[in-house]
Write a protein that holds these residues in place. Structure first.
Motif, short mmCIF file in Angstrom:
data_model
loop_
_atom_site.label_atom_id
_atom_site.label_comp_id
_atom_site.label_asym_id
_atom_site.label_seq_id
_atom_site.Cartn_x
_atom_site.Cartn_y
_atom_site.Cartn_z
N GLN A 65 1.74 2.42 -3.41
CA GLN A 65 0.62 2.89 -4.22
C GLN A 65 1.02 3.92 -5.28
OE1 GLN A 65 -2.33 1.65 -3.80
NE2 GLN A 65 -3.42 2.94 -5.23
N TYR A 105 -0.17 -5.01 -15.24
CA TYR A 105 -0.51 -5.44 -13.89
C TYR A 105 0.53 -6.43 -13.37
CZ TYR A 105 -2.77 -8.24 -10.27
OH TYR A 105 -3.03 -8.92 -9.10
N HIS A 107 -13.58 -9.34 -7.45
CA HIS A 107 -12.40 -10.05 -6.96
C HIS A 107 -11.12 -9.50 -7.60
CE1 HIS A 107 -9.95 -13.39 -5.56
NE2 HIS A 107 -9.44 -13.45 -6.78
N LEU A 108 -11.16 -9.32 -8.91
CA LEU A 108 -9.96 -8.86 -9.61
C LEU A 108 -9.57 -7.44 -9.17
CD1 LEU A 108 -10.62 -10.22 -13.21
CD2 LEU A 108 -8.98 -11.07 -11.55
N VAL A 109 -10.59 -6.61 -8.93
CA VAL A 109 -10.27 -5.26 -8.46
C VAL A 109 -9.66 -5.32 -7.06
CG1 VAL A 109 -11.27 -3.06 -7.73
CG2 VAL A 109 -12.00 -4.10 -9.86
N ILE A 115 0.85 -1.19 0.00
CA ILE A 115 0.00 0.00 0.00
C ILE A 115 0.88 1.25 0.00
CG2 ILE A 115 -1.65 1.34 1.37
CD1 ILE A 115 -2.82 -1.49 2.15
N GLU A 127 3.08 -5.51 -10.39
CA GLU A 127 2.83 -6.23 -9.14
C GLU A 127 4.07 -7.04 -8.74
OE1 GLU A 127 0.11 -6.82 -6.86
OE2 GLU A 127 -0.53 -4.90 -7.65
N TYR A 183 -0.68 1.13 -13.10
CA TYR A 183 -1.74 0.52 -13.91
C TYR A 183 -3.13 0.96 -13.48
CZ TYR A 183 -2.21 -2.98 -10.19
OH TYR A 183 -2.41 -3.62 -8.99
N ARG A 229 -6.35 -7.93 -16.07
CA ARG A 229 -5.04 -8.53 -15.78
C ARG A 229 -4.09 -8.36 -16.97
NH1 ARG A 229 -6.18 -8.31 -11.00
NH2 ARG A 229 -6.23 -10.03 -9.54
N ARG A 277 -6.31 -2.83 -2.71
CA ARG A 277 -5.52 -2.63 -1.49
C ARG A 277 -5.74 -1.23 -0.94
NH1 ARG A 277 -1.39 -5.68 -4.12
NH2 ARG A 277 -0.51 -3.77 -4.94
N ALA A 290 -6.21 -3.73 -14.08
CA ALA A 290 -6.39 -4.68 -12.99
C ALA A 290 -7.46 -5.71 -13.33
CB ALA A 290 -6.75 -3.94 -11.71
N VAL A 291 -8.59 -5.23 -13.87
CA VAL A 291 -9.70 -6.15 -14.13
C VAL A 291 -9.35 -7.13 -15.24
CG1 VAL A 291 -12.09 -6.28 -14.94
CG2 VAL A 291 -11.44 -4.55 -13.29
N LYS A 339 -7.99 -7.64 -5.63
CA LYS A 339 -6.62 -8.18 -5.59
C LYS A 339 -5.71 -7.36 -6.49
CE LYS A 339 -7.52 -11.86 -3.09
NZ LYS A 339 -7.36 -11.74 -1.70
N SER A 340 -5.79 -6.05 -6.38
CA SER A 340 -4.90 -5.20 -7.17
C SER A 340 -4.57 -3.99 -6.30
CB SER A 340 -5.58 -4.75 -8.45
OG SER A 340 -6.52 -3.75 -8.16
N ARG A 341 -3.80 -3.07 -6.85
CA ARG A 341 -3.43 -1.92 -6.03
C ARG A 341 -4.66 -1.10 -5.64
NH1 ARG A 341 -2.30 3.32 -8.39
NH2 ARG A 341 -3.02 3.40 -10.52
N HIS A 342 -5.67 -1.11 -6.52
CA HIS A 342 -6.88 -0.35 -6.22
C HIS A 342 -7.62 -0.97 -5.03
CE1 HIS A 342 -6.11 1.70 -9.95
NE2 HIS A 342 -6.02 0.53 -10.57
#
Lengths: 282, 344
Positions: free
Chosen positions: A127, A144, B192-194, A124, A148, A132, A140, B201, A137-138, B196-199
């Protein structure tokens, strides 16, 4: 240890260690002041930190030390004066923007993300360095995975400064007290700061932990080439690692200088021990 | 990195396993239901369960993950339902067929979600400056405003759109078991995908400690509005499915009690657990149906379940636990490994 004997040289606005004299100061406060209603908590606070200086801020309870940290991170907006980070005025900026300008802090009363694993706490902190977008993120997207992975590696590397990489998947709230304090420092470091503000990093630590912390603060300064400002009541720590110290009482600076100067300053001794106490150094 | 005992399944394989399992679930159960495996009544209950899952999982983003307490979720659902309903009527989805029909349904779902999301942003920006009970009250007010507006306005600029208190009728019934299930899967997947990402978190960091999050460089206002909007989007999708399921809409459906009903599902399942939201949405939708035989006592039983869970497990059924297929497989794998080693 030899490094802490650095001489302070005067520059415009204050004194900084000799080795930083060539570069502009990283943090500067000019005539800073804040009033809460009728109460003046901090007044005419002037302060300057060199690029790799370890500075100390000491003073009796209620002197306004934490208030100054809150001002420096724009949690409070100053009533008077201004703060320059690398020469840029932070007036009107949000706390997260100030953080991205290079000011990271820890808290006197630990504020970790307790339910989250240690690793996520550090992530965090990163951040601001990950780029990305939501779609990345959605879906992938490769961005990402790449970011990551890089962040994860860097987080584990930072944790290894304090030998905490084996705790990466433990919830932060279940760590012992000392480890929580160290994690806060790692999290602050993860934001990639130019100045690290540590609010009582040694509170509640035993002497050997404090000694280790001292070494680590110095190590952090040397490896990352950043400045550190710390508020601390443990005088061994402050006198041991700080190059420049400012003493605060009732919201005003009563003395500034090297540890030796502070130790022998009658006004400081008075603030800590009261009048007629003279002989005992603090 | 491998702190977990035993083997970890590599990433691509995990995704493959999960994709295959989800595909099996979707196609298998849809074929079974459409093939007449269950009665029409059960199919309808399953559809309502699906809609409630979407509502609960989406509200969980705002309550469980973001840690706020909005009470206007039914408002977003209403926005989605009316948007979807009006759109489906306008394009005459009932008479379309084949690819055109699918496209219309998909467009209706997406549009409902988007319009609800816009409402989410508009409400979220002022509302999220407040917190705790103040946020609860302002969102409650919003939900009521939506309901009252829908009840009292029956035409906009001369076009008869919402038909006010008499309700929006003859909406093409587009909702089927298959498309509810696909929406459920997509909702859970996207959230779920959101997360498990920086967003995700960042959203969790705000729940854990807002001041610390802000000083770690997290744009708290932005992420609060984002989580709120995400939550509203899927509530809108659920609303559209609801419109297509019932075929007619009454503003009174989307009152305060509907919001509470959804909140109860989230709290019962465990705030911050998607699996919990899903399970409690299933339980709380199915329970009154199962108890239909004891007509007089079913609401008593329903309430009793709530009271008992809150007494004996105040964090909800699942706490903050989340389901991971890979974790289970890894454990099974590790178990076999160990037993094999013991034999050898």
């Amino acid at each position: 240890m030899a490094k802490s004997k650095e001489k302070l040289v005067p520059v415009e606005g204050g004194v900084i260690p000799e080795r930083d004299a060539g570069t502009p100061p990283v943090l500067e406060a000019r005539h800073l002041g804040i009033d809460f209603g009728g109460l003046t908590a901090v007044d005419d606070f002037n302060f300057i930190i060199g690029r790799t200086e370890i500075g100390g801020l000491i003073g009796p309870n209620g002197a306004g030390k934490t208030t100054i940290f809150n001002l420096l991170t724009n949690v409070y907006q100053p009533t008077r004066g201004k703060i320059l980070v690398g020469g840029v005025d932070t007036r009107g900026k949000k706390t997260y923007e100030v953080n991205r300008m290079g000011i990271a802090r820890t808290f006197q009363n630990i504020r970790l993300f307790k339910a989250l694993p240690v690793l996520d706490n550090v992530l965090i902190g990163m951040q601001g360095q990950m780029q990305y977008r939501l779609a990345g993120a959605v879906l992938r997207l490769p961005s990402y995975w790449k970011q990551e992975k890089a962040a994860r590696e860097k987080a584990l590397e930072l944790l290894s400064i304090f030998g905490m990489e084996s705790l990466a998947y433990t919830p932060a709230g279940s760590l012992p007290y000392g480890a929580q304090r160290r994690l806060e420092i790692v999290r602050a470091l993860a934001t990639g700061p130019k100045v690290l503000l540590l609010d009582e990093p040694a509170a509640g630590m035993n002497p050997s932990e404090t000694a280790e912390l001292m070494e680590n603060i110095r190590k952090i300064r040397d490896t990352f080439q950043i400045a550190v400002v710390l508020i601390e009541h443990d005088m061994n720590l402050v006198m041991g690692i700080c190059e420049g110290i400012a003493v605060l009482n009732y919201g005003q600076i009563i003395a500034k200088g090297t540890p030796e100067e502070i130790r022998n300053n009658p006004q400081v001794i008075e603030a800590y021990l009261g009048r007629k106490g003279g002989a005992a150094g603090c | 990195m491998n702190q977990t005992k035993g083997k970890t399944i590599p990433m691509p394989v995990r995704y493959l396993i999960n994709t295959v399992l989800i595909a099996l679930l979707v196609f298998g159960s849809t074929a079974y239901v459409n093939g007449g495996g269950v009665s029409g009544y059960v199919t309808k209950v399953l559809m309502v369960i699906g809609i409630n899952i979407i509502l609960a999982v989406s509200l969980n983003v705002a309550t469980g993950y973001l840690g706020q307490l909005p009470l206007g979720h039914a408002g977003f659902m209403a926005v989605g339902a009316y948007t979807g309903g009006i759109f489906l009527k306008a394009v005459n989805a009932a008479e379309a067929s084949g690819a055109q029909y699918l496209l219309m349904v998909a467009a209706a779902l997406l549009l409902s979600g988007l319009v609800a999301a816009v409402f989410g942003i508009v409400i979220g920006i002022p509302a999220l400056r407040l917190r705790g009970d103040y946020l609860a009250i302002i969102t409650l007010g919003f939900g009521e405003i939506i309901r009252v507006v829908l009840t009292n306005i029956d035409e906009v600029l001369g076009f008869k759109l919402t038909y006010g208190a008499s309700g929006l009728k003859r909406i093409p019934k587009i909702t089927s078991y298959g498309n509810v299930l696909v929406c459920v899967v997509l909702t859970c997947l996207v959230i779920h995908l959101v997360m498990k990402s920086r967003h995700g978190r960042a959203i969790l960091a705000i729940r854990e400690n807002e001041i610390a999050a802000e000083s770690c460089g997290v744009r708290t206002t932005y992420y609060k509005v984002m989580a709120f909007t995400l939550s509203a989007f899927f509530a809108g999708v659920a609303g559209c499915l609801y419109a297509g399921y019932l075929g007619s809409l009454q503003p009174t459906t989307f009152g305060f009690m509907k919001s509470i009903e959804i909140l109860v599902m989230v709290v019962l399942g465990g705030m911050g657990s998607m699996l919990g939201s899903i399970l409690s949405a299933i339980t709380l939708t199915a329970l009154p149906e199962v108890l239909r035989a004891f007509e007089d006592y079913r609401m008593v039983a329903y309430s009793l379940v709530l009271v008992l869970v809150m007494i004996f497990k105040p964090t909800g059924l699942m706490g903050q636990y989340d389901f991971s297929m890979s974790r289970i497989l890894e454990r099974v794998w590790g178990f076999f490994d160990r037993s094999k080693r013991k034999e050898g």
